[in-house]
Design a protein around this motif. Structure first.
Motif, PDB file in Angstrom:
ATOM      1  N   PHE A 195      42.415  33.184  44.509  1.00  0.00           N
ATOM      2  CA  PHE A 195      41.407  34.046  44.978  1.00  0.00           C
ATOM      3  C   PHE A 195      40.353  33.247  45.583  1.00  0.00           C
ATOM      4  CE2 PHE A 195      43.676  35.889  41.437  1.00  0.00           C
ATOM      5  CZ  PHE A 195      44.025  37.344  41.805  1.00  0.00           C
ATOM      6  N   SER A 197      37.101  33.174  48.598  1.00  0.00           N
ATOM      7  CA  SER A 197      36.158  33.486  49.465  1.00  0.00           C
ATOM      8  C   SER A 197      35.648  32.558  50.708  1.00  0.00           C
ATOM      9  CB  SER A 197      34.746  33.870  48.737  1.00  0.00           C
ATOM     10  OG  SER A 197      34.916  34.839  47.706  1.00  0.00           O
ATOM     11  N   LYS A 249      37.212  38.602  49.497  1.00  0.00           N
ATOM     12  CA  LYS A 249      38.435  37.670  48.780  1.00  0.00           C
ATOM     13  C   LYS A 249      39.762  37.771  49.838  1.00  0.00           C
ATOM     14  CE  LYS A 249      35.912  36.365  45.143  1.00  0.00           C
ATOM     15  NZ  LYS A 249      35.854  34.822  44.905  1.00  0.00           N
TER      16      LYS A 249
END
Length: 365
Positions: A195, A197, A249
């Protein structure tokens, strides 16, 4: 009182000015969500997405005063016309005048139904709010006056699709353990999902992946129309300035992006209208830390079922760190997303997409 009179217009300056003026008369500063610059571009045919559609404007006057407005949008090879940018004073005769003119326009274009509210494009705004009018609109919410749903139904429109926005209160610093979403998140981590960003250097690559997934996942949505990646990037270019990267995300599995979620601080309607130095300061502070965050988009590619619930856990962790509330926004009813984190949903806002059939004799005009 003077009778109501409908005017159909193209790009005449007087009518463009009157079209843009009406929302300011109907809403106060706390509830007006009008993007005047975008509306002006659509009316003049200069918007980045104008190449995909044609529009006809409708105004209703009572004497010299504008009392209602809407925009009818046509797409090539589409038998549906779309009514959007709808605004009207609380008067049934006024609304009837507007809806009759809208049907005449759609019928003369050989369309067999009208769907709305759709503000020209899926990518710009659609849906009608049906409850929760006591609260200030959150960022990106399709906000309208409380009597609008009745105006639509009284004109022969029926709801074809329902949508829900959940409102989650501030998350406890130490929430109950072993929540289903937390377990699901750990399961995906063990399977090798990552995950991630973005930052300012990788945001363009993120947007490329999000466009790719949205184009596939959203293509079956009501009123969806595809656009090029170049136009997608241009239309959402302003998001670069308002994103909190921690609220965005991408999920990767074996080197491939398979899921995404995009959220922003809840700027409410502060980006609408003129922005002075005081508003700029408030926006900067809210970008650093907001009391609430809006989850605007989420998607999971086929073959990765359960990943959406894991991503909702990521959102909860983010809200807990910020000690903030959250709004998973505008979820189409029937999607599992609607019931994610069901136990901590404080309340819900609801919305509808409406449709009206056009009779054959109206098409023959």
């Amino acid at each position: 009182m003077p009778a109501f009179e409908a005017v159909i217009f193209g790009r005449e300056e007087k009518y463009i000015r009157d079209f843009l003026l009406l929302p300011k008369r109907l809403y106060d500063r706390r509830t007006c969500v009008q993007n005047e610059r975008e509306e002006d571009q659509i009316l003049r045919g200069t918007h980045i997405l104008s190449k995909y559609f044609e529009v006809k404007g409708v105004l209703v006057y009572q004497g010299p005063d504008v009392a209602a407005r809407c925009l009818i949008t046509f797409y090539p090879d589409d038998q549906t016309a779309y009514i959007g940018f709808f605004e009207c004073i609380p008067d049934s005769e006024c609304a009837d005048t507007l809806f009759r003119a809208s049907k005449d326009i759609a019928g003369s274009g050989n369309r067999n139904r009208i769907v709305g509210p759709v503000n020209a494009s899926f990518w710009i705004g659609y849906r009608l709010k049906t409850n929760g009018f006591d609260r200030r609109p959150y960022f990106g919410e399709p906000y309208n006056l409380s009597y609008y749903p009745d105006l639509f139904t009284n004109a022969g429109y029926a709801v074809t699709d329902h949508y829900t926005s959940n409102r989650i209160g501030r998350i406890a610093l130490f929430p109950p353990r072993n929540r289903k979403s937390a377990v699901r998140y750990r399961e995906f981590l063990r399977k090798g999902y990552t995950f991630v960003s973005p930052d300012s250097k990788t945001l363009d690559a993120f947007m490329h992946e999000i466009y790719r997934m949205i184009s596939g996942l959203y293509s079956s949505f009501p009123i969806y129309k595809g656009i090029t990646e170049e136009d997608f990037a241009a239309h959402f270019a302003g998001f670069r300035k308002i994103l909190d990267y921690g609220c965005v995300k991408l999920v990767y599995f074996r080197g491939e992006a398979v899921g995404f979620t995009v959220g922003v601080p809840d700027y409410r309607n502060l980006l609408c209208g003129k922005i002075g130095i005081g508003t700029v300061i408030r926006l900067v502070l809210m970008k650093i830390r907001s009391g609430s965050y809006v989850s605007l988009y989420m998607g999971v590619m086929p073959g990765h079922e359960g990943l959406g619930l894991a991503m909702s856990e990521i959102l909860l962790q983010f809200l807990r760190r910020r000690r903030s509330a959250g709004i998973p926004a505008l979820i189409h009813d029937g999607k599992a997303t609607k019931n994610y984190q069901n136990k901590i949903i404080a309340d819900r806002n609801t919305y509808g997409l409406f449709a009206c059939e056009i009779k054959e004799k109206e098409n023959a005009k």
